[in-house]
Enzyme design. Structure first.
Site, PDB file in Angstrom:
ATOM      1  CB  SER A  22      -0.940   0.004   1.211  1.00  0.00           C
ATOM      2  OG  SER A  22      -0.210  -0.146   2.409  1.00  0.00           O
ATOM      3  CG  ASN A 112      -3.775  -4.891  12.941  1.00  0.00           C
ATOM      4  OD1 ASN A 112      -3.181  -4.756  11.876  1.00  0.00           O
ATOM      5  ND2 ASN A 112      -4.143  -6.062  13.406  1.00  0.00           N
ATOM      6  CB  THR A 157     -42.701  22.242  -7.587  1.00  0.00           C
ATOM      7  OG1 THR A 157     -43.930  22.517  -8.249  1.00  0.00           O
ATOM      8  CG2 THR A 157     -42.502  23.238  -6.449  1.00  0.00           C
ATOM      9  CG  HIS A 158     -43.756  18.469  -9.909  1.00  0.00           C
ATOM     10  ND1 HIS A 158     -43.818  17.162  -9.508  1.00  0.00           N
ATOM     11  CD2 HIS A 158     -44.419  19.184  -8.956  1.00  0.00           C
ATOM     12  CE1 HIS A 158     -44.513  17.078  -8.376  1.00  0.00           C
ATOM     13  NE2 HIS A 158     -44.870  18.310  -8.014  1.00  0.00           N
ATOM     14  CB  SER A 279     -18.070  21.922 -30.380  1.00  0.00           C
ATOM     15  OG  SER A 279     -18.068  21.052 -31.491  1.00  0.00           O
ATOM     16  CE  LYS A 285     -22.569  21.908 -28.820  1.00  0.00           C
ATOM     17  NZ  LYS A 285     -23.607  21.594 -27.876  1.00  0.00           N
ATOM     18  CG  ASN A 287     -20.291  22.286 -25.444  1.00  0.00           C
ATOM     19  OD1 ASN A 287     -21.376  22.678 -25.854  1.00  0.00           O
ATOM     20  ND2 ASN A 287     -19.420  21.650 -26.198  1.00  0.00           N
ATOM     21  CD  GLU A 292     -21.836  19.134 -19.956  1.00  0.00           C
ATOM     22  OE1 GLU A 292     -21.080  18.268 -20.449  1.00  0.00           O
ATOM     23  OE2 GLU A 292     -22.416  19.983 -20.645  1.00  0.00           O
ATOM     24  CE1 TYR A 319      -6.091  -3.621   8.690  1.00  0.00           C
ATOM     25  CE2 TYR A 319      -4.963  -5.714   8.398  1.00  0.00           C
ATOM     26  CZ  TYR A 319      -5.251  -4.442   7.956  1.00  0.00           C
ATOM     27  OH  TYR A 319      -4.720  -3.991   6.781  1.00  0.00           O
ATOM     28  CD  GLN A 324      -2.995  -2.446   1.884  1.00  0.00           C
ATOM     29  OE1 GLN A 324      -2.279  -2.700   2.833  1.00  0.00           O
ATOM     30  NE2 GLN A 324      -2.755  -2.902   0.667  1.00  0.00           N
ATOM     31  CE  LYS A 327      -4.727   3.086   5.105  1.00  0.00           C
ATOM     32  NZ  LYS A 327      -5.416   1.802   5.186  1.00  0.00           N
TER      33      LYS A 327
HETATM   34  N1  ARG Z   1      -1.336  -1.204   4.981  1.00  0.00           N
HETATM   35  C1  ARG Z   1      -2.191  -1.726   5.986  1.00  0.00           C
HETATM   36  C2  ARG Z   1      -3.574  -1.070   5.884  1.00  0.00           C
HETATM   37  O1  ARG Z   1      -3.631  -0.073   5.285  1.00  0.00           O
HETATM   38  C3  ARG Z   1      -1.627  -1.455   7.335  1.00  0.00           C
HETATM   39  C4  ARG Z   1      -2.037  -2.423   8.398  1.00  0.00           C
HETATM   40  C5  ARG Z   1      -1.424  -3.712   8.165  1.00  0.00           C
HETATM   41  N2  ARG Z   1      -1.698  -4.620   9.201  1.00  0.00           N
HETATM   42  C6  ARG Z   1      -1.558  -5.935   9.070  1.00  0.00           C
HETATM   43  N3  ARG Z   1      -1.848  -6.675  10.073  1.00  0.00           N
HETATM   44  N4  ARG Z   1      -1.144  -6.454   7.947  1.00  0.00           N
HETATM   45  O2  ARG Z   1      -4.563  -1.556   6.376  1.00  0.00           O
END
Ligand code: ARG
Length: 445
Positions: A22, A112, A157-158, A279, A285, A287, A292, A319, A324, A327
């Site tokens: 990660s 964790n 409305t509507h 465009s 055009k 836009n 959007e 955990y 993960q 993130k």
């Molecule tokens: N990269 C992990 C996460 O974002 C960190 C925690 C990892 N913990 C573990 N027991 N492998 O969740």
């Protein structure tokens, strides 16, 4: 490089390592990770789990690492593929600098509880950031409110013209909506205001740590109540994603209105050229791409919320690596929403209201029909009856191709005997608006 080689005979498979890592995205948490580690090391020193000297050495070097990263002396991208996550990278860097003392930092801690803390610190900062951005947007909206008290526009409305209103009253809706969003963000902050550190892998630790102290150092209200919950809980992430979802949903409704009002047929507003695009084929055009995209990007943010709900659904305690996945979803949702808030603010500030066109739009659609019914009520007709009579009069007007203002008094008298010239004043558009404005906002002391 991993933190857990001891028990393993084989090196991790390269592809599996890359799949597992990660670091490529959670490197964004480096500040929070170091902040948490400094508090943890301070407590370990105070509680004599490590010596004060060791704690100081660790803290001093963590601060240096933080500075080196923020000044790009350490370029985090260079380490992608080499470290599993930001936690292992910072620890390894510390050990590289101070040797065995660095190896003491992770005493009485697990990744964790560490990662739960990092996410809380990160989201807390982003709550403030998002609230500040929303305040900026509200300031832009306030400017429109202050300058458009006499810009009349049909309310809908509507998607059908309903009653006349003003741009000020209409934009006040957006002000109130975003203020509620800010309050919601702070509600979320208050609920997640508990420090998970000390929960360890899920079961606490046998060391005599001081969780209150760490919590205080990191400006939390108190430590979390239950160890296993501390590392299993991602409610705060989901709640925050929901808050972003609502902000984005609100932005998308305004964006949609801008698109419609800027369209050729409506032409109630004009978006400045800087916020439109042309465009490649049709030379005429213009836009409203920016509006959007604000509307379109809401899909990503809603998606982040539902993705994480699905990831967390049925997940066993405590955990699991599934978590993960929070993130990238969170980072993308934060960036997207804040970009959209900023772009909306910039674009709104340049919008021109086509007052004549909006006034014109009030001339058809019988937007003063409710006021006519109310007038009949004042003349003694029960409302339901008055409603029916006005309906009939409108049918008649449609046949004659005239407005309620042009409908002759003698004709009105056929429906309600005791009406007089005052009727026309009652249904005058400006009057319909002014009459209500006084009552629209009731300030109580
Ligand atoms: N990269 C992990 C996460 O974002 C960190 C925690 C990892 N913990 C573990 N027991 N492998 O969740």
């Amino acid at each position: 490089m991993t933190q857990w080689g001891g028990r393993f005979n084989e090196k991790p498979n390269k592809e599996a390592f890359d799949f597992n890592e990660s670091f490529s995205f959670d490197k964004r948490l480096y500040k929070e990770d170091i902040e948490g580690s400094i508090a943890h090391a301070t407590m370990l020193g105070e509680k004599k789990i490590i010596t004060i000297k060791e704690a100081n050495l660790i803290i001093k070097n963590l601060k240096k690492i933080q500075k080196d990263i923020s000044t790009s002396k350490i370029k985090l991208e260079k380490y992608i593929g080499k470290y599993e996550d930001i936690h292992s990278f910072i620890e390894a860097e510390l050990i590289k600098r101070i040797g065995d003392t660095g190896k003491k930092l992770h005493t009485a801690r697990s990744r964790n509880d560490q990662v739960a803390l990092d996410m809380k610190l990160f989201i807390r900062r982003k709550i403030f950031r998002t609230a500040v951005n929303l305040m900026g947007l509200i300031r832009g909206i306030n400017y429109i409110i202050a300058n458009n008290n006499d810009t009349y526009v049909p309310g809908f409305t509507h998607m059908q013209k309903a009653q006349p209103t003003t741009i000020s009253a209409h934009y006040d809706t957006f002000r109130v909506m975003f203020l509620r969003d800010i309050r919601r963000l702070f509600d979320c902050k208050d609920r997640m205001n508990e420090c998970p550190l000390g929960a360890g892998a899920f079961n606490g630790t046998g060391f005599n740590i001081d969780r209150e102290y760490v919590s205080e150092l990191l400006l939390f209200e108190k430590p979390t109540e239950n160890y296993q919950d501390s590392v299993s809980d991602r409610d705060f992430v989901l709640e925050f994603l929901f808050d972003l979802t609502l902000i984005q949903l609100h932005l998308s409704r305004i964006a949609e209105e801008i698109i419609i009002w800027n369209s050729n047929d409506y032409s109630y507003i004009r978006i400045k050229d800087e916020y439109q695009t042309g465009s490649s084929m049709m030379p005429q055009k213009k836009n409203p791409d920016i509006a959007e995209l604000i509307r379109g990007k809401s899909g990503r943010v809603f998606g982040a919320l539902s993705s994480l709900c699905i990831t967390m659904k049925a997940l066993p305690f405590a955990y699991n690596k599934d978590m993960q996945e929070d993130k990238e979803l969170t980072f993308d949702a934060i960036d997207t929403t804040n970009d959209c808030i900023r772009m909306m603010n910039k674009m709104l500030r340049t919008i021109e209201f086509n007052k004549d066109r909006m006034k014109q739009a009030l001339l058809d659609g019988f937007v003063n029909a409710t006021d006519l019914a109310d007038y009949f009520v004042k003349k003694g007709v029960p409302f339901r009856k008055a409603h029916e009579i006005v309906g009939k009069i409108i049918l008649e007007c449609e046949k004659r191709k005239c407005t309620l203002e042009d409908f002759p008094l003698e004709e009105y008298k056929k429906y309600v005997k005791n009406v007089n010239k005052g009727l026309y004043k009652e249904i005058q558009i400006e009057n319909c608006i002014k009459k209500r404005k006084k009552k629209n906002v009731t300030r109580t002391k």
